[in-house]
Design an enzyme around this catalytic site. Structure first.
Site, short mmCIF file in Angstrom:
data_model
loop_
_atom_site.label_atom_id
_atom_site.label_comp_id
_atom_site.label_asym_id
_atom_site.label_seq_id
_atom_site.Cartn_x
_atom_site.Cartn_y
_atom_site.Cartn_z
N LYS A 24 -16.35 -2.26 -15.97
CA LYS A 24 -15.79 -1.99 -15.76
C LYS A 24 -15.33 -1.33 -17.10
O LYS A 24 -15.55 0.24 -18.20
CB LYS A 24 -14.25 -1.40 -15.37
CG LYS A 24 -14.17 -1.45 -13.36
CD LYS A 24 -12.91 -1.05 -13.10
CE LYS A 24 -13.57 -1.93 -11.51
NZ LYS A 24 -13.05 -1.05 -10.62
N ASP B 291 -10.46 4.77 -9.66
CA ASP B 291 -9.65 4.16 -9.19
C ASP B 291 -7.96 4.51 -8.65
O ASP B 291 -7.39 3.64 -7.91
CB ASP B 291 -9.48 2.70 -10.21
CG ASP B 291 -9.90 1.38 -9.03
OD1 ASP B 291 -11.68 1.80 -8.53
OD2 ASP B 291 -10.36 0.52 -10.76
P1 NDP Z 1 -8.27 -9.07 -13.84
O1 NDP Z 1 -9.17 -10.36 -14.16
O2 NDP Z 1 -8.61 -8.10 -14.99
O3 NDP Z 1 -6.93 -9.23 -13.52
C1 NDP Z 1 -6.25 -10.74 -12.92
C2 NDP Z 1 -5.06 -10.63 -12.99
O4 NDP Z 1 -4.16 -11.32 -11.54
C3 NDP Z 1 -3.84 -10.93 -14.30
O5 NDP Z 1 -2.93 -9.45 -14.19
C4 NDP Z 1 -4.07 -12.14 -13.65
O6 NDP Z 1 -2.14 -12.78 -14.59
C5 NDP Z 1 -3.02 -11.99 -12.69
N1 NDP Z 1 -3.36 -13.60 -12.05
C6 NDP Z 1 -4.87 -14.35 -11.55
N2 NDP Z 1 -4.61 -14.98 -10.93
C7 NDP Z 1 -3.29 -15.31 -10.62
C8 NDP Z 1 -2.34 -16.03 -9.86
N3 NDP Z 1 -3.09 -17.57 -9.71
N4 NDP Z 1 -1.03 -15.83 -9.54
C9 NDP Z 1 -0.51 -14.99 -10.62
N5 NDP Z 1 -1.67 -14.53 -11.30
C10 NDP Z 1 -2.78 -14.08 -10.89
O7 NDP Z 1 -8.84 -9.01 -12.95
P2 NDP Z 1 -8.76 -6.59 -11.36
O8 NDP Z 1 -7.50 -6.75 -12.86
O9 NDP Z 1 -9.96 -6.62 -12.20
O10 NDP Z 1 -8.32 -6.95 -10.51
C11 NDP Z 1 -7.45 -7.52 -9.48
C12 NDP Z 1 -7.34 -7.29 -8.12
O11 NDP Z 1 -7.38 -5.88 -7.97
C13 NDP Z 1 -8.63 -8.13 -7.95
O12 NDP Z 1 -8.02 -9.08 -6.13
C14 NDP Z 1 -9.52 -7.51 -7.34
O13 NDP Z 1 -10.11 -7.28 -6.13
C15 NDP Z 1 -8.43 -6.00 -6.92
N6 NDP Z 1 -8.80 -4.37 -6.88
C16 NDP Z 1 -8.94 -4.07 -5.69
C17 NDP Z 1 -9.21 -2.44 -5.82
C18 NDP Z 1 -9.11 -2.01 -4.39
O14 NDP Z 1 -10.64 -0.66 -5.03
N7 NDP Z 1 -9.11 -1.71 -3.61
C19 NDP Z 1 -9.69 -1.72 -7.75
C20 NDP Z 1 -9.99 -2.38 -8.44
C21 NDP Z 1 -9.11 -4.26 -8.25
P3 NDP Z 1 -2.56 -13.67 -15.87
O15 NDP Z 1 -2.49 -12.35 -16.83
O16 NDP Z 1 -1.30 -14.36 -16.04
O17 NDP Z 1 -3.99 -14.38 -15.35
#
Ligand code: NDP
Length: 321
Positions: free
Chosen positions: A105, A141
């Site tokens: 994206k 989104d």
């Molecule tokens: P990114 O990889 O860009 O961001 C991940 C985020 O999750 C960061 O803020 C990261 O924090 C945090 N994170 C990851 N692992 C952990 C953990 N173990 N504990 C706490 N925080 C954690 O992913 P996206 O933003 O693209 O996606 C995030 C979620 O949203 C996914 O689950 C995705 O499937 C979902 N999603 C759903 C959609 C829908 O249509 N339903 C559309 C788009 C996304 P840090 O900065 O500390 O690494």
């Protein structure tokens, strides 16, 4: 244009298309399908339920409007290094539209010829529309989130306090949508402080007079708003072994909890909400509504008309897992 890998015969491609197999860049190079084609690109893409949703909606539309009879939606496994070439090939093959999922994206945002003004502040695109001079990028989104929150929790983002968990791509999109719709306040929690600081800095101008602040999920400050909508935009909860993105009981009682994750359908965060008697919903509705909005962009058919058939297909696909 050079495409790595073995050349694909027309017969082989036809059989892959008929069997709804995962397609590749080599299939795209050999593409000769008549009719209107749409695609989703991802890495990995195998488990995407978008093809089931879109093809169900297209079949329903074709029942009323014959022009949709030859519209089909395909899935392509595309490595991020190959995204520019894939986008060029899809444009040359005159695909009408493309959806982009993880990890494309943000990469695609810098590769398209034009950006829909609403997608600009998000810095990411999930929907592309074919135009003569190149792709026009959109981000549906945020629309999907707002529509799902309305449908599943009977809440509007406007006028309510939001506690947003996460600072990645999905969180950025959600934050922009909440601010643009005029939430009462936006408070963002994230595990890694640097990512939180960057997100807050990039939102500061857009927030205008809307209170915007951040905190560490392990140390919620005492002045957090009560009756907030908590939105989980972290990926914590995708795997069984993941920690909770936040201990809900450490927050003032929320009005509802929305988790963008839909697989598993009941994350530990949603279980915690249920235990506290707080209304909650997973992200399947968001997936459905962003898809319906993308189809509106490609077809002109209002999203509300395609959403029911997409929702039925999405639920069936999830039940089959
Ligand atoms: P990114 O990889 O860009 O961001 C991940 C985020 O999750 C960061 O803020 C990261 O924090 C945090 N994170 C990851 N692992 C952990 C953990 N173990 N504990 C706490 N925080 C954690 O992913 P996206 O933003 O693209 O996606 C995030 C979620 O949203 C996914 O689950 C995705 O499937 C979902 N999603 C759903 C959609 C829908 O249509 N339903 C559309 C788009 C996304 P840090 O900065 O500390 O690494």
């Amino acid at each position: 244009m050079h495409v790595n890998g073995a050349a694909v015969s027309i017969g082989n491609l036809k059989s892959k298309i008929e069997n709804s197999e995962v397609l590749t860049l080599a299939d795209l190079a050999a593409w000769s399908r008549p009719g209107t084609s749409l695609a989703v690109l991802g890495h990995p893409i195998k488990h995407s339920i978008s093809p089931a949703m879109h093809n169900a909606a297209l079949a329903a539309l074709a029942g009323h409007e014959p022009r949709f009879a030859d519209w089909r939606y395909f899935r392509f496994e595309v490595h991020p290094d190959d995204l520019p070439q894939a986008l060029d090939l899809l444009h040359a093959r005159q695909f009408r539209g493309v959806n982009l999922t993880v990890p494309h994206k943000m990469i695609a945002f810098d590769r398209v010829a034009a950006i829909d003004p609403a997608a600009g502040p998000v810095g990411a695109v999930n929907t592309l529309l074919w135009e003569d001079h190149g792709w026009r990028g959109f981000n549906t989104d945020g629309y999907g989130l707002a529509a799902a929150v309305r449908e599943t929790l009977a809440l509007e983002l406007a006028g309510i306090p939001i506690i947003l968990l996460g600072a990645g791509g999905a969180a950025r999109g959600a934050a922009v949508e909440c601010l643009q719709r005029g939430c009462a306040s936006l408070t963002i929690a994230n595990r890694t402080p640097g990512n939180l600081t960057n997100l807050l800095a990039s939102l500061a101008l857009m927030a205008g007079g809307i209170p915007l602040q951040g905190f560490s999920p392990s140390e919620p400050p005492p002045d957090l708003p009560a009756n907030a909508l908590v939105i989980n935009a972290t990926s914590a909860g995708l795997r069984d072994t993941d920690p909770l993105p936040i201990a809900l009981a450490t927050l003032p009682r929320p009005t509802a909890v929305f988790d963008m994750i839909y697989n598993p359908p009941l994350t530990p965060l949603l279980r915690a909400a249920a235990a506290l008697g707080v209304p909650h919903a997973n992200g399947l509705g968001m997936l459905v509504h962003q898809g319906a909005k993308a189809l509106e962009i490609w077809s002109g058919i209002p999203a509300g008309m395609s959403a029911p058939s997409m929702a039925a297909a999405a639920q069936m696909a999830m039940a089959g897992r």
